[in-house]
Scaffold this active site. Sequence first.
Site, mmCIF file in Angstrom:
data_model
loop_
_atom_site.group_PDB
_atom_site.id
_atom_site.type_symbol
_atom_site.label_atom_id
_atom_site.label_comp_id
_atom_site.label_asym_id
_atom_site.label_seq_id
_atom_site.Cartn_x
_atom_site.Cartn_y
_atom_site.Cartn_z
ATOM 1 N N LEU A 264 0.861 -1.187 0.000
ATOM 2 C CA LEU A 264 0.000 0.000 0.000
ATOM 3 C C LEU A 264 0.890 1.227 0.000
ATOM 4 O O LEU A 264 1.862 1.272 0.754
ATOM 5 C CB LEU A 264 -0.896 -0.026 1.242
ATOM 6 C CG LEU A 264 -1.667 1.246 1.637
ATOM 7 C CD1 LEU A 264 -2.947 0.869 2.392
ATOM 8 C CD2 LEU A 264 -0.846 2.188 2.511
ATOM 9 N N ASN A 265 0.578 2.221 -0.871
ATOM 10 C CA ASN A 265 1.150 3.550 -0.618
ATOM 11 C C ASN A 265 0.035 4.584 -0.553
ATOM 12 O O ASN A 265 -0.868 4.374 0.281
ATOM 13 C CB ASN A 265 2.365 3.889 -1.498
ATOM 14 C CG ASN A 265 2.171 3.938 -2.993
ATOM 15 O OD1 ASN A 265 1.781 2.963 -3.604
ATOM 16 N ND2 ASN A 265 2.492 5.052 -3.609
ATOM 17 N N ASP A 266 0.058 5.612 -1.328
ATOM 18 C CA ASP A 266 -0.803 6.771 -1.058
ATOM 19 C C ASP A 266 -2.292 6.450 -0.868
ATOM 20 O O ASP A 266 -2.857 5.659 -1.626
ATOM 21 C CB ASP A 266 -0.758 7.743 -2.241
ATOM 22 C CG ASP A 266 0.638 8.001 -2.746
ATOM 23 O OD1 ASP A 266 1.593 7.593 -2.091
ATOM 24 O OD2 ASP A 266 0.756 8.608 -3.818
ATOM 25 N N GLN A 282 -3.115 3.179 -3.228
ATOM 26 C CA GLN A 282 -2.186 2.599 -4.187
ATOM 27 C C GLN A 282 -1.814 1.204 -3.688
ATOM 28 O O GLN A 282 -1.331 1.044 -2.549
ATOM 29 C CB GLN A 282 -0.936 3.482 -4.287
ATOM 30 C CG GLN A 282 -1.226 4.883 -4.815
ATOM 31 C CD GLN A 282 -1.287 4.907 -6.323
ATOM 32 O OE1 GLN A 282 -0.266 4.870 -6.985
ATOM 33 N NE2 GLN A 282 -2.492 4.984 -6.878
ATOM 34 N N ARG A 394 1.949 14.390 -12.503
ATOM 35 C CA ARG A 394 1.035 13.386 -11.949
ATOM 36 C C ARG A 394 0.335 13.875 -10.672
ATOM 37 O O ARG A 394 0.766 14.814 -10.045
ATOM 38 C CB ARG A 394 1.792 12.108 -11.624
ATOM 39 C CG ARG A 394 2.889 12.288 -10.593
ATOM 40 C CD ARG A 394 3.569 10.960 -10.287
ATOM 41 N NE ARG A 394 4.760 11.132 -9.480
ATOM 42 C CZ ARG A 394 5.947 11.432 -9.967
ATOM 43 N NH1 ARG A 394 6.118 11.609 -11.261
ATOM 44 N NH2 ARG A 394 6.981 11.586 -9.160
ATOM 45 N N ASP A 395 -0.698 13.142 -10.316
ATOM 46 C CA ASP A 395 -1.470 13.259 -9.067
ATOM 47 C C ASP A 395 -2.399 14.482 -9.138
ATOM 48 O O ASP A 395 -1.975 15.547 -9.570
ATOM 49 C CB ASP A 395 -0.551 13.353 -7.838
ATOM 50 C CG ASP A 395 0.514 12.257 -7.829
ATOM 51 O OD1 ASP A 395 0.276 11.214 -8.465
ATOM 52 O OD2 ASP A 395 1.570 12.453 -7.215
ATOM 53 N N GLU A 450 4.829 15.900 -5.536
ATOM 54 C CA GLU A 450 3.834 14.864 -5.775
ATOM 55 C C GLU A 450 2.600 15.181 -4.929
ATOM 56 O O GLU A 450 2.678 15.863 -3.909
ATOM 57 C CB GLU A 450 4.390 13.503 -5.347
ATOM 58 C CG GLU A 450 5.696 13.133 -6.044
ATOM 59 C CD GLU A 450 6.153 11.733 -5.666
ATOM 60 O OE1 GLU A 450 6.066 10.846 -6.521
ATOM 61 O OE2 GLU A 450 6.589 11.513 -4.520
#
Length: 712
Positions: A264-266, A282, A394-395, A450
């Site tokens: 898992l990330n963001d 994520q 991105r993002d 980011e």
Amino acid sequence: MNPHALRVAALTVGEWTPEQTAAYDWLAGEAASVEAVALDDLSPSDLAAYDVAWWHRDRPLDWEAFDPTAAAPALTGYLEDGGGLLLTLHGLSAVEPLGIDSVPPDAVGHESTPAPSGYLVKRVHADHPVFEGLDDAFHTRGADTDTAFARYESVVPARGDILAAGRVGDDSLVGHKPLVEWRVGTGRVLGAGTGLSFSNVRDYACAATRERFVLNCLGSLAGPRRRAFTDRPASGEGFRAVREKLATDHHRPGYHLAAPAGWLNDPNGLIEHEGTYHVFYQYNPAGPYHGAIHWGHATSEDLLSWDDQPVALAPDPEGPDRDGCWSGCAVHDDDGTPTILYTGGRHRRQLPCLATATDDDLSGWEKDPRNPIIDAAPSGLDVLETDDWEAEFRDHCVWKQDGRWYQIIGSGLHGTGGCALLYEGEALDDWRFVGVLHRATAPDAGAVWECPELLDLGDAQLLHVSNYDKVRYFLGDSDLDAPGFDVHESGLLDHGDFYAPQSLATSDGRHLMWGWLPEARALDAQWEAGWSGLLSVPRELTTEGGAFVQRPARELAALRDRHAETGDLALTAGSHRALDLAGNRYELAVELDREPGTTLELGLFESPAGSERTVLRWTEDALVVDRSRASHDDRTSTEEQRAPVAGDSLSVRVFVDRSTVEVFANEATCLTSRVYPTRVDADGVTLTADGRVEGTLDAWELRGTFPAGQTQ
Ligand code: FRU
């Protein structure tokens, strides 16, 4: 099933190659019977007499010459009725034409490695019968043996469970996915794409392991030992089974959201829809490392207990998000339909993509066929190009204001550093670049920003960006017409292990923020654990009297269980006090005044004899997390973390959950830390002072909110 009792169908197309002959001849000496069955004109009844079918294929298949349309339904029928199929080497690349998976392996060829190679077992599948009698990492092929291979590298199968990664010598190749299992009806398919050469053998230790492994595969495909377990489940019960596999890990959180297993990330797409809170994140289903990013999904009614939901977005091998569905947000569109804006990655391009919810559970998402909906980074700017990306771009943070849609996208400019790019639009699929909303000025601002997010806190706006290291915030006012951000105050949202946060606007008007708490331990320790990363507790963000405030969300009070400590606290030089807490799942709330010059130490995760111990120290001008003796495992970080705090009065709330410590000081300064004591009994909590400290102390043990993962 005992492999020696197996009746095996040896599948072939055309003449046997020497490698196929070696493989099937070897098996004939082990199994009860091995008979050749031609795949080209397979009919449904051809396999009925066999316990298992094996297709070992060392040459690429010419799909022009071999038409699988006859074989596919016959094989599917056999599998649906409980049959078992082993596909090895190029056999694995047949999963798509045979109708087993829509995504075929993307890496196919011949290779020879300088050291023995084989498989690295994925933790949640460690008890799979294919690994019986084998080590967690095992070699099936000797060094310098030229062998055909097929495996997943930058893509993952759409449906199959990845059982193992690759291994060469002592190196783990976690991005290689050579061993996959599928369920088809009541039957099973195993694909083992690497390290299985029978005709070209010089390393006999590897050969013995390879034989054991192939017999395990065939035995597990036939007969009643087949397991129902999948680490890509679609139901609550399936997710519970996955969490159960990791439940004895005393580092697994009890009240923080982590993926059922894997990476898992963001946090992404935080949204309240029809009274339910949705958190996406994520997620890599292939294992606990960053790669092949999907959007995991969890829902909650109370922001404390989370129910796992099936994956919401998966990369599409044909789409602009082939290499990953990266971070983004969710909003209700002009018609009230939940809509995700995320970053799709393909080769060296990362571009914005849209997906629309197809149900109110937010479990089905339809990607916009026009994706990407912005087809390049702004051309007039010197947007940073790197080895990975044509443009770092991105993002997404999207909002509606005065009837117009706005979004900011994270980026970086050559020579300047991170920036947030502002777009406006009539609709969510129609954007115009306005300009740079804000850009790096300080030297530590980072090359790329980011996950930018802009929040309206009433008195002021909060812009925060993640600069590869920390999350920097700017409090001030934005101008969306002549784009710019007038900064009144700036700082770090957290001084420790906290990254890429995102916020949820609740219907009662609050901004709740979750961040990604990454691991502070080596990649091999994460692989062994079987999971990586978790989300912070939710924080409430406000301004009070013009100052920025972050405090634990009020909902967290409902986690409080035993009120272990309460009352006045008075320490003098040399005082040492043990708190009545156990289990490393608790909250502390202290209000303190000290005699100037005094240092106070809060000992956490202390083993009985003190050999493992993490210290939260209140020094003259900082709160410091000292991890120098936190763990006997030398793969964990010992780096000191430090957050500035001024004066001799301190108000602190500390949330401990197995391998996390989140500190909120004076409702403004946060310090999050990851800590991994090896000992389960390293759960002591103490206070030590070298001068006079007075105040109040409350401590609560907190209840766990996950159905599994709280057994200790
Ligand atoms: C931040 C980040 C984002 C990106 C995502 C990929 O941690 O790098 O910029 O979208 O993670 O997983």
